[in-house]
Design a protein around this motif. Structure first.
Motif, PDB file in Angstrom:
ATOM      1  N   THR A  31     -35.740   3.946  31.427  1.00 24.58           N
ATOM      2  CA  THR A  31     -36.240   4.128  32.787  1.00 24.58           C
ATOM      3  C   THR A  31     -35.731   3.053  33.735  1.00 24.58           C
ATOM      4  O   THR A  31     -35.785   3.225  34.943  1.00 24.58           O
ATOM      5  CB  THR A  31     -37.782   4.100  32.806  1.00 24.58           C
ATOM      6  OG1 THR A  31     -38.239   2.822  32.366  1.00 24.58           O
ATOM      7  CG2 THR A  31     -38.352   5.176  31.896  1.00 24.58           C
ATOM      8  N   ASP A 323     -42.948   4.120  44.588  1.00 29.57           N
ATOM      9  CA  ASP A 323     -41.884   3.918  43.603  1.00 29.57           C
ATOM     10  C   ASP A 323     -42.274   2.894  42.545  1.00 29.57           C
ATOM     11  O   ASP A 323     -42.035   3.087  41.348  1.00 29.57           O
ATOM     12  CB  ASP A 323     -40.586   3.479  44.302  1.00 29.57           C
ATOM     13  CG  ASP A 323     -39.989   4.606  45.130  1.00 29.57           C
ATOM     14  OD1 ASP A 323     -40.407   5.768  44.921  1.00 29.57           O
ATOM     15  OD2 ASP A 323     -39.118   4.334  45.973  1.00 29.57           O
ATOM     16  N   ALA A 327     -42.909   3.839  38.523  1.00 26.25           N
ATOM     17  CA  ALA A 327     -42.061   3.219  37.503  1.00 26.25           C
ATOM     18  C   ALA A 327     -42.873   2.713  36.317  1.00 26.25           C
ATOM     19  O   ALA A 327     -42.363   2.616  35.201  1.00 26.25           O
ATOM     20  CB  ALA A 327     -41.261   2.069  38.116  1.00 26.25           C
ATOM     21  N   ALA A 330     -43.295   5.818  33.841  1.00 27.19           N
ATOM     22  CA  ALA A 330     -42.099   6.661  33.817  1.00 27.19           C
ATOM     23  C   ALA A 330     -41.903   7.400  32.498  1.00 27.19           C
ATOM     24  O   ALA A 330     -41.312   8.473  32.460  1.00 27.19           O
ATOM     25  CB  ALA A 330     -40.861   5.828  34.148  1.00 27.19           C
ATOM     26  N   ASP A 464     -41.069  -4.385  39.269  1.00 21.05           N
ATOM     27  CA  ASP A 464     -42.390  -3.766  39.400  1.00 21.05           C
ATOM     28  C   ASP A 464     -43.502  -4.696  38.932  1.00 21.05           C
ATOM     29  O   ASP A 464     -44.657  -4.284  38.844  1.00 21.05           O
ATOM     30  CB  ASP A 464     -42.453  -2.470  38.583  1.00 21.05           C
ATOM     31  CG  ASP A 464     -41.288  -1.540  38.876  1.00 21.05           C
ATOM     32  OD1 ASP A 464     -41.052  -1.257  40.061  1.00 21.05           O
ATOM     33  OD2 ASP A 464     -40.607  -1.126  37.917  1.00 21.05           O
TER      34      ASP A 464
END
Length: 525
Positions: A31, A323, A327, A330, A464
């Protein structure tokens, strides 16, 4: 170039850093953007090449201020609870409710924000916010004002761990990632310092503690106000040390994730220079890893744009999208890992404040029942409990690297034992036996939090990480808000909150075993 001589695992570090990144990616299962992945390997090797030097050790200190603050302020509210209740005659859980609402907002806002505008400003501002409103709270004329100031100082406190853990992890070489666990020694110091300062101030300048409501004038109850002035002053000093004495560079991984490769390379070289070393990293190395011939970043993207404050703010707001959150979920394995972490933080977020925030009030009232509930003995016992918690952080740092035990095993065992000690404390028939069980609780809970605070950022990728830290911290604070609500309908002088808290800790310890990934011995992305 050789790595720092202080590293305990110098052999094969360069090779190990490549291998560890690849192994860490098992959790992400493709990912992660391949360009980001390749560049992360290069930066990990560059930081490992520099080694654990002066910059990282100074960062260990100033980042520790965040751990210090994160535990200090919930303890502060608990320490001032009994004298403030005596003076203002309000229900104790209300001030904790106000505080936890502030912590909830702070965790979400700063956690998400540091992935958008960077780590530096969030890292430096949080302590300032805490100090200003804590100093203001010392002059509170009534309970409402005190609750409002508690909520505002907590907005700063709530941002410490989501931001500070990300900052430290992104500068420390993989060989020293265990120090993220050891940082929790500052967490224990927060409780200890708060208890030590509260002991003489509140014990000597407070109305007598009784089980019945009695009149308590402000002039006879200045101890908690002096205490807030002292704690707010300490926070301001820590802010000055962070902002004016230590210069924090922006995280090179954050800059790389934003496409600002040249700035990321510059930061690596600045850190190397600070450590008295040289780095072999070049911009070409980073760009070659990404398969590009030239870097494009936010700076160049903004060229020719409207640079007014209004336009800049509008561009920042457009980055608040899902986003970073998507994530974290994912793949099935990644979603399971993130969900387990959220659950752990949520359960502990309810269990810890349900007991710890009211422990001083409980010790005072239960001590009164035992015939030794003086304010002096209450705060003396709080100091003893705090001292016992300090070595827990060191034990956590040692245990997380034990073979076949690691982060998961340490977290599970320490969390279960924390619940067991709470259950055992309900058998106390004297103030001393209650103190003994609380000492055991203090030790194991410090081990637990040391591992939890380190494990979470290790399982999130840099791009992230702030969002992931913010989400788990938000879950922690949401359930923390529930603790005083439960307490409003319970009797804080009984063992009911202890039973609930102990059961939650044991459940969290068992759930920790379900984590699908063990980051022991692997370099974080």
């Amino acid at each position: 170039m050789s790595t720092d001589e202080k590293k305990p695992k110098a052999k094969g570090d360069d090779e190990r850093s490549f291998t560890d990144v690849a192994n860490t990616l098992d959790l992400y299962d493709g990912t992660i953007d391949p360009i980001y992945e390749a560049k992360a390997r290069v930066l990990n090797n560059a930081i490992q090449e520099i080694g654990m030097g002066k910059y990282q050790w100074y960062l260990f200190i100033v980042a520790g201020f965040g751990w210090f603050s994160d535990n200090l302020w919930p303890i502060v509210t608990g320490l001032i609870l009994a004298p403030a209740v005596n003076e203002f005659n309000f229900k104790p859980p209300f001030i904790k409710l106000a505080q936890n609402i502030g912590l909830l907002f702070g965790a979400f806002f700063w956690g998400l924000g540091c992935d958008i505008w960077g780590r530096r400003w969030s890292f430096n501002i949080t302590l300032f916010i805490t100090s200003v409103f804590a100093l203001s709270a010392a002059g509170s004329p009534n309970f409402v004002a005190l609750a409002v100031f508690a909520a505002f100082w907590s907005v700063g406190v709530g941002g410490n761990l989501p931001v500070d853990s990300a900052v430290f992890l992104e500068f420390v070489p993989g060989s020293h990632q265990y120090l993220l666990t050891v940082l929790s020694i500052w967490w224990a110091f927060g409780q200890l310092v708060g208890s030590l300062v509260a002991w003489p101030l509140i014990a000597n300048h407070s109305c007598p503690q009784t089980t019945q409501a009695t009149p308590c004038a402000r002039k006879d109850n200045m101890g908690w106000r002096y205490f807030l002035l002292a704690m707010g002053g300490i926070m301001f000093i820590l802010f000055v040390l962070r902002f004016f004495v230590f210069k924090l560079y922006e995280s090179p991984k954050y800059l790389m994730g934003r496409g600002r490769d040249a700035e990321a390379v510059d930061v690596v070289h600045l850190v190397a220079k600070y450590n008295g070393k040289q780095s072999s990293l070049t911009l070409e190395d980073l760009q070659a890893a990404g398969g590009s011939e030239h870097g494009h970043g936010e700076k160049s993207d903004d060229a020719g744009l409207d640079t007014s404050a209004k336009a800049a703010a509008a561009r920042k707001l457009t980055k608040f999208n899902g986003d970073h959150v998507r994530a974290l979920f994912a793949t099935r394995k990644l979603a399971w890992s993130t969900s387990i972490l959220i659950t752990l933080w949520a359960l502990i977020g309810l269990a810890f404040p349900l007991y710890n925030s009211f422990v001083t009030y409980f010790l005072a009232t239960r001590g009164a029942d035992f015939g030794d509930g003086s304010t002096y003995i209450t705060y003396r016992n709080q100091v003893i409990i705090s001292v016992i918690g300090v070595p827990g952080a060191l034990i956590a740092g040692w245990a997380v690297d034990l073979p076949n035990f690691g982060r998961k095993g340490t977290l599970a065992v320490s969390t279960i034992l924390t619940g067991v000690f709470l259950f055992a404390s309900t058998t106390a028939r004297s103030s001393n036996s209650l103190l003994g069980w609380n000492c055991g609780y203090s030790f194991t809970s410090n081990v637990m939090y040391g591992v939890l605070y380190a494990l979470s950022p290790e399982l999130f990728a840099t791009k992230d990480r702030g969002t992931g830290n913010g989400i788990v911290a938000t879950a922690n604070r949401i359930f923390g808000v529930m603790a005083p609500i439960i307490a409003l309908y319970g009797n804080l002088t009984t063992s009911v909150p202890i039973y609930v808290s102990g059961a939650l800790f044991i459940a969290a310890g068992l759930i920790a075993l379900l984590l699908p990934f063990e980051p022991q011995g692997k370099t974080s992305l």
